[in-house]
Design a protein around this motif. Structure first.
Motif, short mmCIF file in Angstrom:
data_model
loop_
_atom_site.label_atom_id
_atom_site.label_comp_id
_atom_site.label_asym_id
_atom_site.label_seq_id
_atom_site.Cartn_x
_atom_site.Cartn_y
_atom_site.Cartn_z
N PHE A 153 18.47 8.69 -7.24
CA PHE A 153 19.62 9.16 -6.47
C PHE A 153 19.31 9.10 -4.98
CE2 PHE A 153 22.39 12.28 -4.53
CZ PHE A 153 23.61 11.98 -5.11
N VAL A 186 21.48 7.02 -2.30
CA VAL A 186 22.16 7.59 -1.13
C VAL A 186 21.76 6.83 0.13
CG1 VAL A 186 22.31 9.61 0.37
CG2 VAL A 186 22.43 9.89 -2.10
N PHE A 209 31.33 12.54 -3.10
CA PHE A 209 30.01 12.81 -2.51
C PHE A 209 29.77 14.29 -2.26
CE2 PHE A 209 29.86 8.32 -0.54
CZ PHE A 209 29.35 7.83 -1.72
N PHE A 210 30.82 15.00 -1.83
CA PHE A 210 30.62 16.43 -1.60
C PHE A 210 30.25 17.12 -2.90
CE2 PHE A 210 33.23 16.18 2.42
CZ PHE A 210 32.22 16.60 3.24
N LEU A 211 30.94 16.76 -3.97
CA LEU A 211 30.67 17.36 -5.29
C LEU A 211 29.25 17.05 -5.75
CD1 LEU A 211 31.99 18.75 -7.77
CD2 LEU A 211 32.64 16.49 -8.58
N SER A 248 26.57 15.83 -4.04
CA SER A 248 25.44 16.28 -3.23
C SER A 248 25.30 17.79 -3.31
CB SER A 248 25.63 15.85 -1.77
OG SER A 248 26.77 16.48 -1.24
N SER A 249 26.43 18.51 -3.49
CA SER A 249 26.33 19.96 -3.55
C SER A 249 25.63 20.41 -4.82
CB SER A 249 27.72 20.59 -3.51
OG SER A 249 28.40 20.21 -2.35
N PHE A 250 25.94 19.76 -5.94
CA PHE A 250 25.43 20.29 -7.20
C PHE A 250 24.15 19.62 -7.67
CE2 PHE A 250 29.80 21.74 -7.11
CZ PHE A 250 29.57 23.09 -7.34
N GLY A 260 21.27 19.36 -6.10
CA GLY A 260 20.15 20.25 -5.80
C GLY A 260 20.06 21.38 -6.81
N LEU A 261 21.22 21.93 -7.15
CA LEU A 261 21.24 23.01 -8.14
C LEU A 261 20.80 22.50 -9.51
CD1 LEU A 261 24.50 24.94 -7.30
CD2 LEU A 261 22.19 25.87 -7.36
N PRO A 278 17.46 21.55 0.21
CA PRO A 278 18.60 21.42 -0.69
C PRO A 278 19.91 21.16 0.05
CG PRO A 278 17.57 23.61 -0.83
CD PRO A 278 17.04 22.94 0.37
N ASP A 305 21.28 16.70 2.38
CA ASP A 305 22.04 15.61 1.79
C ASP A 305 23.54 15.92 1.88
OD1 ASP A 305 22.73 13.39 0.30
OD2 ASP A 305 22.45 14.43 -1.60
N GLY A 306 23.89 17.15 1.54
CA GLY A 306 25.29 17.57 1.65
C GLY A 306 25.77 17.52 3.09
N VAL A 311 26.72 14.13 4.10
CA VAL A 311 27.98 13.65 3.54
C VAL A 311 29.12 13.82 4.55
CG1 VAL A 311 29.68 14.00 1.72
CG2 VAL A 311 27.27 13.99 1.17
N TYR A 350 32.50 24.25 -2.39
CA TYR A 350 31.15 23.89 -2.86
C TYR A 350 30.11 24.33 -1.84
CZ TYR A 350 33.86 20.13 -5.19
OH TYR A 350 34.78 19.39 -5.85
N PHE A 351 30.44 24.10 -0.54
CA PHE A 351 29.45 24.41 0.48
C PHE A 351 29.13 25.89 0.51
CE2 PHE A 351 27.79 21.23 3.39
CZ PHE A 351 28.25 20.12 2.74
N VAL A 396 26.95 26.64 -2.49
CA VAL A 396 25.58 26.15 -2.39
C VAL A 396 24.79 26.93 -1.34
CG1 VAL A 396 24.19 24.16 -1.70
CG2 VAL A 396 26.11 23.86 -3.25
N PHE A 440 21.32 29.17 -1.93
CA PHE A 440 20.03 28.98 -1.27
C PHE A 440 19.88 29.93 -0.09
CE2 PHE A 440 20.73 24.96 -3.49
CZ PHE A 440 19.54 24.88 -4.19
#
Lengths: 446, 346
Positions: free
Chosen positions: A63, A67, A104-106, A108-110, A112-113, B49, B52-53, B56, B327-328, B331, B335
């Motif tokens: 991934f 990216v 991408f927002f979806l 990249s946000s999840f 990491g989790l 973490p 990357d976001g 975006v 989402y932000f 997240v 963290f």
């Protein structure tokens, strides 16, 4: 040919081909990870969780490379293909921006989790996050394919006074019939890569006598999914793509098939080399009338050959197009044979002992990558000489002010940088595979 | 409608600068605040973490620019070809450095990636600032609306413009200083122990530089781009933006002295947003002024896509961004808390 144009084309071809080595695995793996996590929950089987953790680590490495090699592609529409972007940006910019906003927002946000939050989230929470990562990566695929499908088969637009291409219907753009078949074919292709990679690592562990408990699960899931996916790749997804070509881009179909002359009851070429000088296929091995049947479902239907079209509208590299297409189809056929045989052995309960079959699965690793790459090469070369089919020629799309020398400089830069990435990637993947699935629980620390 | 998208676009770029700004800034000051590999791991752990976001936002802003102002996207991306490619290479190296650093527990491996991470963050901050400087100064657009700028000529702001002239270099340095402050304040907020203390020292040190750079830019910009001066003299309400920036900067200093890291960081956010909004307000209605004559400039009107696309775009952009914001928040809450030197995975 114009040197700057050649360099711009090579520039995009190189960066996009390299990029797609990573998403095809992550999109396929995303689906398989959801299956692993679902099985872990339904069967209350900890080993499936361990399998998911192992593949999640490889997913993470792929991934990251997907990216960092993906961002240059969006930039290159502007840097190297400015004339195309100025004319068509109002249309394809929509889908590209939607990819950023929705996918991408979806993702990249999840991600990491998903990679590091297993303990904190609990089993159901972690399953849900896996599903969200899967949805994000498959949505991303949709918007990209939708963009490409519009270039193959433009719909939902009108032409403005100054050559601008104006969006007239967003739903037309998103519901382009071409996009949906291309999407099914592309994503299924990614799933096949995922299945072969998982099967190959599973076969490697069984053959070398390590991590056998996990390896059996790798094989069970990947062979069952792979058997279905490889069949779907030829029919209906591949078949319908071919028929769309026959109706909308007949000259491309003729070039892909190496059909130089219009024929009633056209043959299907299995082997042979396009001989552009003499306008024929050398050393042909053909199935008579088969192409007519596959295309129009009638044995004697007329299929137009290259001679039916003016030469300026022919794809500009017919031999490479022909080979890409034949490599894709040939490998696709082998994949069905491999996966169905493995599925049969699995059903008989002998797969894990059949060393020859495990060897075949182990060695088949590179081929789905080759097939997917050949498939995209077919799509992109087949569209030539157009950048937007029937609307704008590739030669008119490149940046007018970026000369060959400057573009070559950055192409060389990318080549060097990607060579470095390849070495790092192989090193890290080797380490992960050597380490294998482990029991260690993932720490929740962020 | 085009003006609405201009505002949304400025919003997206401002979000990018505020969010990716702190992780670029953290990279730029990494060697200043962290002495050992473990401490640098703590620095990277605080953005690990999230980076990357954050990035975006750049991709989404680029996509939005592409469909809302295709003529601007095409002209500027091909015109600023070489520095954009450098930005791409640096983004690649930086992303790889963050993700791969922790994969192998070898001191040489870790040192190598720490240097790559810090240097690429630093250069990116300068390049992004210089890019803003170029847009403010304008580009030599030709009759067809194209241009191609060399990297540098004689470093003067004149008809023979290059991407680097003394004005854009100053903007680049100012960007580096303000992102370094932003990153240091982020680290003061998100780390503990020695790194936290040094981050606060670094922030105090950089603050003076940011303040000076802000004054310099305020004097130079209307001189390089007279249009900016006209905007602020003709319409008074635009002064809220520079005021916001200044108030944020002063607030950051006050809160820092009181040891309130969150307030200081938010002050720095306000500063960055205020500065970008000032630049955007000062440029409007231009999106790329022309140094070759006013008639060739790209404006909000002549660079925008057709009305239908802009209207339908709002229909998906608003719900899409609300989702992304959701989402932000989730997240960042997941963290939340400080990163310790030991036991983080980077």
């Amino acid at each position: 040919m114009n040197t700057a144009l050649t360099v711009h084309r090579l520039h995009f071809a190189f960066t996009v081909t390299y990029h797609y080595l990573f998403p095809q695995l992550t999109m396929g793996l995303a689906a398989l990870l959801v299956i692993f996590k679902t099985l872990a929950l339904r069967r209350d089987d900890e080993v499936y969780d361990r399998c998911a953790r192992f593949w999640a680590r490889l997913f993470g490495i792929n991934f990251a490379l997907g990216v960092v090699t993906g961002i240059p592609l969006e930039f290159q529409f502007g840097t190297n293909w400015a004339a195309f972007s100025r004319a068509a940006g109002g249309v394809i910019g929509q889908t590209l921006a939607m990819e950023g906003v929705f996918a991408f927002f979806l993702e990249s946000s999840f991600l990491g989790l998903f990679l590091f939050g297993e303990q904190r989230l609990g089993r159901w929470g972690h399953w849900l996050v896996a599903v969200l990562v899967f949805v994000g990566s498959w949505l991303s695929g949709f918007f990209i394919v939708c963009t490409n499908a519009w270039m193959q088969h433009p719909v939902g637009y009108r032409l403005g006074p100054d050559g601008q291409i104006l969006l007239e219907s967003l739903s037309g753009l998103l519901l382009n019939p071409w996009a949906w078949w291309q999407y099914a074919h592309t994503m299924n292709g990614a799933l096949i890569t995922g299945c072969f990679v998982v099967a190959s690592v599973g076969a490697f562990y069984l053959l070398s006598g390590q991590h056998e408990e996990d390896a059996r699960r790798f094989l069970r899931v990947s062979v069952v999914v792979g058997a279905v996916a490889t069949v779907l790749q030829i029919f209906p997804t591949g078949d319908f793509q071919g028929r769309l070509l026959a109706y909308h881009e007949p000259v491309t179909l003729a070039a892909m098939e190496g059909l130089f002359r219009t024929e009633n009851g056209a043959p299907l070429a299995i082997l042979g080399q396009p001989d552009m000088e003499n306008r024929r296929l050398d050393n042909p091995l053909v199935v008579p009338r088969m192409l007519s049947f596959l295309t129009f479902r009638r044995w004697l239907a007329q299929v137009k050959g290259l001679d039916a079209f003016p030469e300026v509208d022919w794809p500009d590299n017919i031999p490479l197009l022909y080979y890409s297409y034949h490599i894709m189809v040939g490998l696709g056929t082998f994949f069905i044979a491999i996966m169905l045989t493995a599925a049969f052995l699995l059903w008989r309960g002998t797969l894990f002992r059949s060393r020859w079959m495990l060897w075949v699965l182990l060695l088949s690793l590179p081929f789905p990558y080759i097939a997917n790459t050949a498939g995209w090469t077919t799509a992109e070369l087949g569209r030539q000489p157009w950048v937007i089919y029937g609307l704008m020629r590739t030669a008119d799309g490149a940046s007018p002010m970026v000369v060959a020398g400057n573009a070559l400089f950055t192409l060389i830069g990318f080549a060097g940088l990607y060579a470095l990435l390849s070495v790092l990637f192989l090193l890290l993947v080797y380490r992960e595979v050597a380490r294998g699935p482990e029991d260690e629980a993932v720490t929740g620390a962020g | 409608m085009a003006t609405v998208w201009f505002c949304l676009l400025v919003f997206m770029f401002a979000m990018y600068v505020v969010l990716d700004g702190f992780d670029l800034g953290a990279g730029a000051v990494a060697f200043l605040v962290a002495r050992t590999p473990e401490e640098r791991g703590q620095v990277i752990g605080s953005i690990g973490p999230l980076w990357d976001g954050n990035e975006v936002w750049l991709v989404a802003a680029g996509g939005t620019l592409y469909f809302a102002f295709p003529a601007l996207y095409a002209a500027s991306f091909s015109g600023f070809y070489l520095p954009l490619m450098f930005v791409l290479w640096l983004l690649i190296l930086r992303g790889i450095a963050i993700e791969f650093r922790g994969e192998i527990a070898n001191p040489l491996w870790i040192d190598f990636w720490d240097v790559v991470f810090s240097v690429s963050s630093l250069l990116l901050a300068v390049l992004l600032g210089a890019a803003l400087g170029n847009v403010l100064r304008g580009a030599p657009l030709n009759e067809q609306g194209w241009f191609f700028l060399p990297l540098w000529t004689n470093l003067r702001v004149g008809p023979q413009a290059g991407i680097l002239d003394w004005y854009t270099v100053i903007v680049g340095v100012a960007a580096l200083l303000s992102l370094a402050l932003h990153g240091a304040l982020w680290l003061a907020l998100k780390t503990e122990g020695a790194v936290e203390a040094r981050a606060k020292d670094a922030a105090r040190l950089v603050w003076g530089g940011v303040f000076a750079a802000t004054i310099v830019l305020a004097v130079l910009t209307p001189w390089v781009q007279p249009h900016v001066g006209e905007r602020f003299t003709s319409q008074a309400w635009g002064w809220v933006f520079p005021f916001l920036a200044l108030a944020g900067l002063v607030w950051a200093r006050l809160r820092l002295t009181q040891g309130r890291a969150l307030g200081a960081f938010l002050g720095s956010c306000a500063y960055l947003i205020g500065m970008l909004a000032t630049a955007a307000y000062g440029l409007y209605p231009y999106v790329l002024p022309a140094t070759t004559g006013e008639s060739r400039a790209l404006t909000v009107m002549n660079a925008a896509a057709a009305e239908y696309g802009l209207r339908i775009g709002l229909a998906w952009w608003i719900p899409g961004m609300l989702l992304a914001t959701g989402y932000f928040i989730y997240v960042y809450r997941s963290f939340a808390g400080k990163v310790r030197p030991e036991g983080n995975r980077y």
